[in-house]
Design a protein around this motif. Structure first.
Motif, mmCIF file in Angstrom:
data_model
loop_
_atom_site.group_PDB
_atom_site.id
_atom_site.type_symbol
_atom_site.label_atom_id
_atom_site.label_comp_id
_atom_site.label_asym_id
_atom_site.label_seq_id
_atom_site.Cartn_x
_atom_site.Cartn_y
_atom_site.Cartn_z
ATOM 1 N N PHE A 1 0.814 -1.211 0.000
ATOM 2 C CA PHE A 1 0.000 0.000 0.000
ATOM 3 C C PHE A 1 0.852 1.269 0.000
ATOM 4 N N ASP A 2 2.171 1.143 -0.217
ATOM 5 C CA ASP A 2 3.064 2.294 -0.108
ATOM 6 C C ASP A 2 3.042 3.154 -1.371
ATOM 7 N N ASN A 3 3.279 4.447 -1.181
ATOM 8 C CA ASN A 3 3.605 5.391 -2.261
ATOM 9 C C ASN A 3 2.574 5.426 -3.383
ATOM 10 N N LEU A 4 1.298 5.294 -3.025
ATOM 11 C CA LEU A 4 0.207 5.404 -4.001
ATOM 12 C C LEU A 4 0.315 4.378 -5.122
ATOM 13 N N LEU A 5 0.979 3.257 -4.869
ATOM 14 C CA LEU A 5 1.114 2.248 -5.911
ATOM 15 C C LEU A 5 -0.190 1.487 -6.136
ATOM 16 N N MET A 6 -1.025 1.382 -5.096
ATOM 17 C CA MET A 6 -2.279 0.646 -5.226
ATOM 18 C C MET A 6 -3.292 1.492 -5.984
ATOM 19 N N LYS A 7 -3.602 1.079 -7.208
ATOM 20 C CA LYS A 7 -4.533 1.832 -8.042
ATOM 21 C C LYS A 7 -5.987 1.515 -7.705
ATOM 22 N N SER A 8 -6.245 0.291 -7.285
ATOM 23 C CA SER A 8 -7.604 -0.100 -6.936
ATOM 24 C C SER A 8 -7.536 -1.338 -6.057
ATOM 25 N N PHE A 9 -8.384 -1.360 -5.006
ATOM 26 C CA PHE A 9 -8.389 -2.495 -4.080
ATOM 27 C C PHE A 9 -9.838 -2.805 -3.739
ATOM 28 N N SER A 10 -10.311 -3.976 -4.147
ATOM 29 C CA SER A 10 -11.716 -4.324 -3.993
ATOM 30 C C SER A 10 -11.864 -5.706 -3.384
ATOM 31 N N VAL B 1 0.975 21.054 -3.453
ATOM 32 C CA VAL B 1 0.849 20.238 -2.250
ATOM 33 C C VAL B 1 -0.129 19.103 -2.514
ATOM 34 N N SER B 2 0.263 17.884 -2.154
ATOM 35 C CA SER B 2 -0.615 16.717 -2.305
ATOM 36 C C SER B 2 -0.164 15.637 -1.331
ATOM 37 N N PHE B 3 -0.964 14.579 -1.229
ATOM 38 C CA PHE B 3 -0.576 13.428 -0.420
ATOM 39 C C PHE B 3 0.265 12.484 -1.273
ATOM 40 N N SER B 4 1.454 12.143 -0.819
ATOM 41 C CA SER B 4 2.182 11.047 -1.454
ATOM 42 C C SER B 4 1.776 9.726 -0.823
ATOM 43 N N MET B 5 1.185 9.778 0.362
ATOM 44 C CA MET B 5 0.558 8.627 0.986
ATOM 45 C C MET B 5 -0.586 9.161 1.843
ATOM 46 N N PRO B 6 -1.834 8.891 1.477
ATOM 47 C CA PRO B 6 -2.947 9.431 2.251
ATOM 48 C C PRO B 6 -2.809 9.120 3.740
ATOM 49 N N ASN B 7 -3.158 10.117 4.550
ATOM 50 C CA ASN B 7 -3.165 9.992 6.000
ATOM 51 C C ASN B 7 -1.782 9.913 6.628
ATOM 52 N N LYS B 8 -0.724 9.770 5.804
ATOM 53 C CA LYS B 8 0.616 9.551 6.355
ATOM 54 C C LYS B 8 1.637 10.595 5.916
ATOM 55 N N ILE B 9 1.734 10.879 4.630
ATOM 56 C CA ILE B 9 2.821 11.713 4.100
ATOM 57 C C ILE B 9 2.250 12.759 3.139
ATOM 58 N N ILE B 10 2.567 14.025 3.423
ATOM 59 C CA ILE B 10 2.214 15.131 2.539
ATOM 60 C C ILE B 10 3.466 15.513 1.759
ATOM 61 N N GLN B 11 3.315 15.666 0.464
ATOM 62 C CA GLN B 11 4.427 16.026 -0.413
ATOM 63 C C GLN B 11 4.235 17.446 -0.939
ATOM 64 N N ASP C 1 -3.800 -0.278 7.060
ATOM 65 C CA ASP C 1 -3.093 -0.079 5.792
ATOM 66 C C ASP C 1 -4.028 0.441 4.696
ATOM 67 N N LEU C 2 -5.332 0.184 4.834
ATOM 68 C CA LEU C 2 -6.278 0.685 3.846
ATOM 69 C C LEU C 2 -6.329 2.200 3.834
ATOM 70 N N CYS C 3 -5.867 2.825 4.900
ATOM 71 C CA CYS C 3 -5.834 4.286 4.952
ATOM 72 C C CYS C 3 -4.787 4.859 4.011
ATOM 73 N N GLN C 4 -3.883 4.011 3.492
ATOM 74 C CA GLN C 4 -2.840 4.484 2.594
ATOM 75 C C GLN C 4 -3.273 4.448 1.132
ATOM 76 N N ILE C 5 -4.526 4.040 0.865
ATOM 77 C CA ILE C 5 -5.062 4.036 -0.490
ATOM 78 C C ILE C 5 -5.826 5.329 -0.700
ATOM 79 N N GLU C 6 -5.665 5.919 -1.866
ATOM 80 C CA GLU C 6 -6.374 7.160 -2.168
ATOM 81 C C GLU C 6 -7.884 6.967 -2.024
#
Length: 865
Positions: A358-367, A473-483, A380-385
């Motif tokens: 789930f790191d670095n916005l690599l997960m495009k879709s999780f269902s 400014v954007s999230f590079s990892m939602p809830n965790k890292i602002i870029q 870890d689901l908090c790291q998905i956009e």
């Protein structure tokens, strides 16, 4: 006697001939059958056959008659063509009766079209019964959607590029297959004796679908994989599907087949639909050689993964689809999956979520949908956009990810309900006790090209508001890292960034651009390329360089940034000898570098490596380069890759060894700079940095199923889900226009009435090699939501047997899903062939052109007379 002028006479004869040709009609024999064909298509009686260029095309023959060259029709209405005798259309080049409910004389059809020896394109949807006839040697495309009986290998002529035979009954192959290097698409039933070595006869196949059937095998144990035609030896194979016909309801082979070696294939997509294989202990689906973005689909199986233990290897950025499968999710390493579709997983189990990345916005879709999975949802689901997670109609009943508790936004919460939560729904008050912003600087220094500032914390949200000077400014990892991405700039002026979080808390930071700094140089193409930082990249601004304290000289930015380029013959650099000292000072706008001493050296050396291209990993890599090195003191040697300093551990006259440290930042291709005493006498070489994961240890033994209770053994549409679903509907009534998710949920009700059709579209999309991955994801999710929505509207809980029945229905419908994908590649081929035929052969519009010519010639005759 006056001589007779015969010119007007000849003109008149010519006009008569032209007008006769212009009024040429279809040959009487063909006209009878063409009228039957058009009448079946609901055209008015006595319609000019050659006047309809869409469904029937003609060409003018040397005999003065129009002749039919193309019959093409696609519709969902019932069309009875059983009375049409196709044998009269001897000029026919294209016959396409597809995507409709057609009736033909199945037993005599092949005997009819054997007279069509100019036929190049043949695609027939209604049932065709095999017959020993000689078909057109000009055929390039053959498609029998429903076939019965004997298939003759002689039909596959040397010009055939696409062969599709599906939904076969009593199927046997007569004759030996001949070599054909033009055949690229093969969709074919598995004969009872197995397929021959496909790689030997059809070496250029890139798309292969094998429709599974039981084979005659006298040996013991599993059927050898060679019965599948040794497809693993096809060098160009990119799309592979092993599935059953549309008319097969029990997708289980009596004798399963040994696992082929998939590791040889550069696949783009793979589908296994049904119980075709049964993994033995230690066996692996190894797709390591598949292409980046590889898509696989495992569908409708109870046995394939029953012995799975770390049983699948996939390349980076894979699309991973499991539907109606008995498998323990934690038994597989799925960290290279960037799109994950799990639906109708029929083993009751919990999930650790540790086998996903789930790191670095690599997960495009999780269902995850309609599955017997219970327990906790991982943080870890908090790291998905936001919007890329979809967890619906399962049995999750434990922990809620903290980010979904923090927000009161209905749109966001809809991504994880309904499930079996008893303490969480759309109206649960928000609570965020773990919101935290880690310590940060008040002022940052950034590079002058493009640079990044990172603000970290916990439960920071999915969205934020910002005001930013010359940055984004954007999230590079939602809830965790602002870029914070700073754009090209220069100067010491403070730039301000203000960030406001979802709870109203605000922080403010400032940043400056670093001053110039020169760290070394290398020689290339007669120029000295000075390496460093703080150079100006802003359009309209300049860098100046002062050599040995002389007057500033304007210099250019190098293409190999960050460098500035100074011609070798610049005054002050050349003294005629290597080893001569000189100093450099660089100024960019209002900032200057320190005066930096160097020694002049115009020797160009090369770095060599036995393992080019150099590949290093984010987990850390030790690299040894070979070359000619004139210093053996490691303290004087510096290696920089992508802005990261790499400690040098050893150097000799012929090699240097360094360590690329463990990092989670850089992935891609970067230049490697090697300097000795701040001189870069080596041409930069490229380094590929890839992401790898530490070894994954699957959970074993499988988790124990939960106690048998109504909340854990029922169909996912339990009463708690129904309540949540009703709550969802209520919320959507009051906020229909707030989000696309709301619209999606509303449309579910109407979709559920046609869930079987929607599911068919879903899997077709997920298997199509031409569809985008994101579309695959959204459609597959919609289909599973659609089915589940219809379940959840009932007030009573469904039993486990009902769940199985529901899944069985879906299993049956998936037959059409997987088979439909086999047509995706062919459809584009069919379209191109159709357009080719229309372009190469005149239709009845020729008559209009000839009539126009007649009128023109008549005017000319009047003029002469």
């Amino acid at each position: 006697m006056k001589k007779f002028n015969n010119t007007p006479f000849f003109f008149l004869i010519f006009i008569i001939i032209c007008c006769n040709f212009s009024n040429a009609t279809i040959s009487p024999t063909e006209n009878v059958q063409a009228q039957k064909y058009l009448t079946a298509l609901a055209f008015p009686s006595n319609t000019d056959p050659c006047g309809n260029s869409v469904n029937l095309q003609c060409v003018l023959g040397n005999d003065g008659y129009q002749h039919v060259t193309s019959l093409s029709y696609s519709s969902n209405v019932i069309v009875d063509l059983s009375s049409v005798d196709f044998s009269v259309f001897t000029f026919l080049q294209k016959l396409e009766l597809s995507l409709g409910n057609f009736f033909i004389d199945s037993s005599s059809f092949l005997n009819q079209i054997k007279s069509c020896q100019n036929l190049t394109y043949l695609a027939v949807n209604p049932l065709v019964i095999g017959s020993n006839v000689d078909l057109s040697p000009a055929l390039t495309n053959i498609k029998f959607t429903n076939f019965k009986g004997e298939f003759y290998s002689k039909w596959i002529g040397p010009k055939v590029t696409s062969l599709i035979v599906k939904n076969s009954v009593d199927f046997t192959v007569i004759g030996t297959f001949s070599s054909n290097s033009l055949l690229t698409v093969l969709n074919f039933p598995l004969p009872s004796t197995g397929l021959p070595d496909i790689s030997a006869i059809y070496p250029n196949i890139n798309s292969l679908i094998i429709y599974m059937k039981d084979v005659q095998y006298g040996g013991s144990g599993e059927v050898p994989s060679s019965y599948l035609g040794s497809f693993e030896n096809l060098p160009k194979l990119s799309t592979l599907s092993l599935q059953f016909d549309d008319n097969t309801t029990n997708k289980v082979l009596s004798n399963v087949i040994s696992l082929p070696n998939f590791n040889r294939l550069p696949l783009n997509s793979f589908t296994c639909d049904g119980d075709i294989f049964s993994l033995q202990s230690g066996q692996v689906f190894n797709f390591s050689k598949a292409l980046v973005g590889f898509q696989f689909n495992f569908l409708n199986s109870n046995n394939v993964f029953k012995n799975c233990y770390d049983c699948i290897k996939i390349p980076a950025n894979a699309v991973c689809n499991f539907k109606n499968i008995q498998v323990f999710i934690d038994s597989m390493d799925l960290r290279n999956c960037t799109t994950v579709l799990l639906s109708y997983i029929t083993y009751t189990q919990t999930m650790s979520f540790k086998n996903f990345n789930f790191d670095n916005l690599l997960m495009k879709s999780f269902s995850i949908s309609n599955s017997l999975i219970y327990g906790d949802l991982s943080d870890d689901l908090c790291q998905i956009e936001s919007g890329k997670a979809s967890i619906h109609y399962n049995q999750f009943n434990g922990k809620i990810p903290s980010c979904y508790l923090c927000t009161s936004d209905i749109t966001t919460r809809l991504y994880i309900v309904p499930n079996n939560f008893t303490n969480f729904d759309l109206n649960t008050p928000s609570s965020c006790p773990n919101f935290k912003i880690d310590s940060y600087k008040e002022v940052y220094s950034v590079g002058t090209q493009i640079d990044y500032i990172y603000i970290t914390g916990n439960d920071l949200g999915f969205t934020l508001n910002s005001n930013c000077d010359n940055c984004y400014v954007s999230f590079s990892m939602p809830n965790k890292i602002i870029q914070i991405m700073t754009f090209q700039g220069i100067g010491s002026t403070n730039n301000t960034v203000s960030i406001t979080f979802f709870n109203g808390q605000t922080i403010q930071i400032k940043y400056n651009y670093v001053p110039p700094l020169v760290t070394g140089y290398y020689l290339s193409n007669g120029n000295l390329n000075f390496i460093g930082s703080g150079f100006s990249f802003v359009s309209g601004t300049f860098n100046t360089i002062s050599i040995n304290g002389g007057a500033p000289i304007t210099v250019n930015i190098g293409t190999d940034a960050p460098t500035i380029v100074v011609p070798q013959n610049t005054a002050g650099l050349t003294s005629g000898k290597n080893g001569s000292p000189f100093t450099i000072k660089v100024t960019a706008k209002d900032q200057s570098s320190p005066v930096t001493p160097f020694v002049f050296n115009i020797t160009t050396l090369n770095i060599f490596a036995s393992n080019l291209p150099i590949i290093i990993t984010t987990e850390g890599t030790t690299v040894t380069l070979s070359g000619a090195f004139f210093n053996t003191d490691v303290s004087n040697v510096k290696v920089v890759i992508g802005g990261i300093n790499c400690p040098v551990t050893q150097i000799s006259a012929s090699s240097v060894t360094f360590i690329y440290p463990k990092t989670s930042v850089n992935v891609g291709t970067f230049p490697l700079y090697l300097s000795i005493n701040n001189i870069y006498p080596y041409l930069p070489t490229s380094v590929n940095i890839i992401k790898i994961f530490p070894p994954y240890t699957p959970l074993t033994p499988p988790p124990t199923p939960p106690p048998t209770t109504s909340s854990t053994t029922s169909n996912p549409s339990t009463s708690s889900q129904s309540t949540a679903s009703q709550s969802t509907a209520s919320q959507l009534t009051t906020s229909q226009s707030t989000t696309s998710q709301s619209t999606s949920s509303q449309s579910t009700a109407s979709q559920s009435t046609t869930s079987q059709s929607t599911t068919s579209q879903s899997t077709t999309s997920s298997q199509s090699t031409t569809s985008s991955q994101s579309t695959t994801s959204s459609q597959s999710t919609t289909s599973s939501q659609s089915t589940a929505s219809s379940q959840s509207t009932t007030s009573s809980q469904s039993t486990a047997s009902q769940s199985t029945a529901s899944q069985s229905t879906t299993s049956q419908s998936t037959t059409s899903q997987s088979t439909a994908s086999s047509q995706s590649t062919t459809s584009s081929t069919n379209t191109s062939n159709s357009s080719d035929l229309e372009g190469d052969h005149p239709s009845s519009s020729m008559k209009l052109n000839l009539l126009d010519n007649c009128l023109m010639l008549s005017f000319l005759l009047i003029f002469f007379l």
